[in-house]
Design a protein around this motif. Structure first.
Motif, PDB file in Angstrom:
ATOM      1  N   GLN A 171     -82.149 -28.621 -18.771  1.00 47.31           N
ATOM      2  CA  GLN A 171     -81.561 -29.294 -17.685  1.00 47.31           C
ATOM      3  C   GLN A 171     -80.717 -28.186 -16.855  1.00 47.31           C
ATOM      4  O   GLN A 171     -80.616 -27.241 -17.474  1.00 47.31           O
ATOM      5  CB  GLN A 171     -80.205 -30.106 -18.111  1.00 47.31           C
ATOM      6  N   ALA A 173     -78.453 -25.591 -15.043  1.00 46.84           N
ATOM      7  CA  ALA A 173     -77.061 -25.354 -15.413  1.00 46.84           C
ATOM      8  C   ALA A 173     -76.109 -25.763 -14.204  1.00 46.84           C
ATOM      9  O   ALA A 173     -76.280 -25.772 -12.979  1.00 46.84           O
ATOM     10  CB  ALA A 173     -76.825 -23.723 -15.440  1.00 46.84           C
ATOM     11  N   ALA A 227     -75.269 -24.298 -27.960  1.00 45.82           N
ATOM     12  CA  ALA A 227     -75.807 -25.231 -27.033  1.00 45.82           C
ATOM     13  C   ALA A 227     -74.836 -25.334 -25.791  1.00 45.82           C
ATOM     14  O   ALA A 227     -75.305 -25.504 -24.756  1.00 45.82           O
ATOM     15  CB  ALA A 227     -76.103 -26.660 -27.832  1.00 45.82           C
ATOM     16  N   HIS A 228     -73.652 -25.181 -26.116  1.00 48.16           N
ATOM     17  CA  HIS A 228     -72.646 -25.214 -24.998  1.00 48.16           C
ATOM     18  C   HIS A 228     -72.822 -24.098 -24.158  1.00 48.16           C
ATOM     19  O   HIS A 228     -72.752 -24.417 -22.841  1.00 48.16           O
ATOM     20  CB  HIS A 228     -71.194 -25.552 -25.481  1.00 48.16           C
ATOM     21  N   ALA A 231     -76.060 -24.838 -22.233  1.00 52.37           N
ATOM     22  CA  ALA A 231     -76.002 -25.731 -21.062  1.00 52.37           C
ATOM     23  C   ALA A 231     -75.066 -25.182 -19.638  1.00 52.37           C
ATOM     24  O   ALA A 231     -75.381 -25.846 -19.036  1.00 52.37           O
ATOM     25  CB  ALA A 231     -75.246 -27.026 -21.785  1.00 52.37           C
ATOM     26  N   GLN A 232     -74.251 -24.537 -20.169  1.00 53.51           N
ATOM     27  CA  GLN A 232     -73.262 -23.915 -18.885  1.00 53.51           C
ATOM     28  C   GLN A 232     -74.019 -22.707 -18.270  1.00 53.51           C
ATOM     29  O   GLN A 232     -73.482 -22.298 -17.143  1.00 53.51           O
ATOM     30  CB  GLN A 232     -72.099 -23.545 -19.528  1.00 53.51           C
TER      31      GLN A 232
END
Length: 338
Positions: A171, A173, A227-228, A231-232
């Protein structure tokens, strides 16, 4: 291992694996295999071989780290030295943590380097140490004002668009918060995230289990925080590989003068070119700096004579790199017992 292989061009399979790592430095063997049409065992074997002999390293991008690693304000240095003193000056610069990149050009007396500085600061290296060094005959510096492309964003052109899309982040950022938030990404890190980033800096492919062991945090926590970060868009990796191994033996530094009303458009055009792995607006008479890889001198000539036409460029100076001395971070050296 045969030593002559260290300068040979990698097989197409290995080049495609390098390109897969450029899309996602922590891509799993299973995911890469599914996209590239290989078996997971083959991917694991080839990635291990490429890493074991130092051909390929995946690191946290040295100019895209969440703390103290932004590019704006850094200095491009162009240093000329007395012939015969080149190696001495290069070695002294390479030993400094605030110098992440060093290139030597084919002129034999010229060094290009990047120095991390605070914007507008009177950097001791630039204002005192280098000017007072007798072996240094001239020094030019330019401040990075805007980044159009970083090396970590360059992609070797051996994958199809669908393959790159399949290997990229699952996905996009999110946009960073409004300016005023701390850090180049608009967010700051806590101690746990910083410990993970520091551990990953020299080897971004460390497993969650290895990271848990090194940092002392539970593996489940490590996986969740990784993962955090991903994702950012804050887990930015870079593949370190000699471009000659990719069939790109010519690297050129380009110092360009561009009319102010063309600067943004020209910078974006350079950033979109498949050969360009770095493009920056800078201070100084050359207000646009770029770096690019080419398969041969004919391709470089075509780039200069054709691809740059119509971009509002009024002057170009080209320097060819003879060797890339430093691409930080350096490998972690094993501690020897005494």
């Amino acid at each position: 291992m045969a030593y002559e292989s260290t300068n040979s061009v990698l097989s197409l399979t290995d080049q495609r694996l390098v390109a897969a790592l450029q899309c996602d430095g922590r891509v799993t063997a299973e995911r890469a295999a599914g996209v590239l049409g290989l078996s997971p065992a083959t991917v694991r074997r080839r990635l291990h071989a490429l890493g074991a002999d130092g051909t390929v390293r995946v690191v946290i991008s040295p100019v895209a780290r969440p703390r103290n690693g932004g590019s704006a304000g850094a200095l491009f240095l162009r240093i000329r030295v007395l012939r015969g003193k080149l190696d001495t000056i290069v070695a002294a610069l390479a030993a400094r943590e605030d110098i992440p990149f060093i290139d030597v050009t084919t002129s034999g007396d010229e060094i290009f380097a990047v120095a991390r500085t605070e914007p507008g600061s009177r950097d001791q290296l630039v204002f005192r140490q280098l000017p007072s060094t007798q072996a240094v005959t001239s020094l030019e510096s330019a401040t990075i004002l805007h980044v159009f492309r970083l090396t970590s964003e360059w992609r070797h052109q051996v994958l199809t668009e669908p393959e790159r899309a399949a290997l990229g982040p699952s996905q996009p950022a999110p946009e960073p918060p409004a300016s005023g938030s701390p850090g180049p990404y608009g967010v700051d890190t806590d101690a746990l995230e910083q410990s993970l980033i520091d551990a990953l800096t020299p080897d971004a492919r460390l497993t969650a289990a290895a990271l848990a062991d090194r940092t002392g945090h539970p593996e489940s926590t490590v996986r969740r925080r990784l993962a955090h970060l991903a994702a950012q868009g804050r887990l930015v990796t870079q593949v370190l590989v000699d471009p000659r191994r990719l069939g790109l033996p010519i690297e050129a530094k380009l110092l360009l003068q561009v009319a102010p009303d063309h600067l943004a458009a020209t910078g974006r055009a350079l950033a979109e070119h498949t050969s360009v792995h770095g493009a920056f607006a800078t201070s100084g008479p050359s207000n646009l700096h770029a770096a690019a890889y080419f398969p041969d001198l004919a391709a470089l000539y075509g780039f200069l004579s054709h691809d740059l036409a119509g971009l509002g460029i009024t002057h170009v100076e080209t320097a060819i790199v003879s060797r890339g001395v430093k691409r930080t971070p350096q490998p972690v050296q094993p501690v020897s017992s005494r």
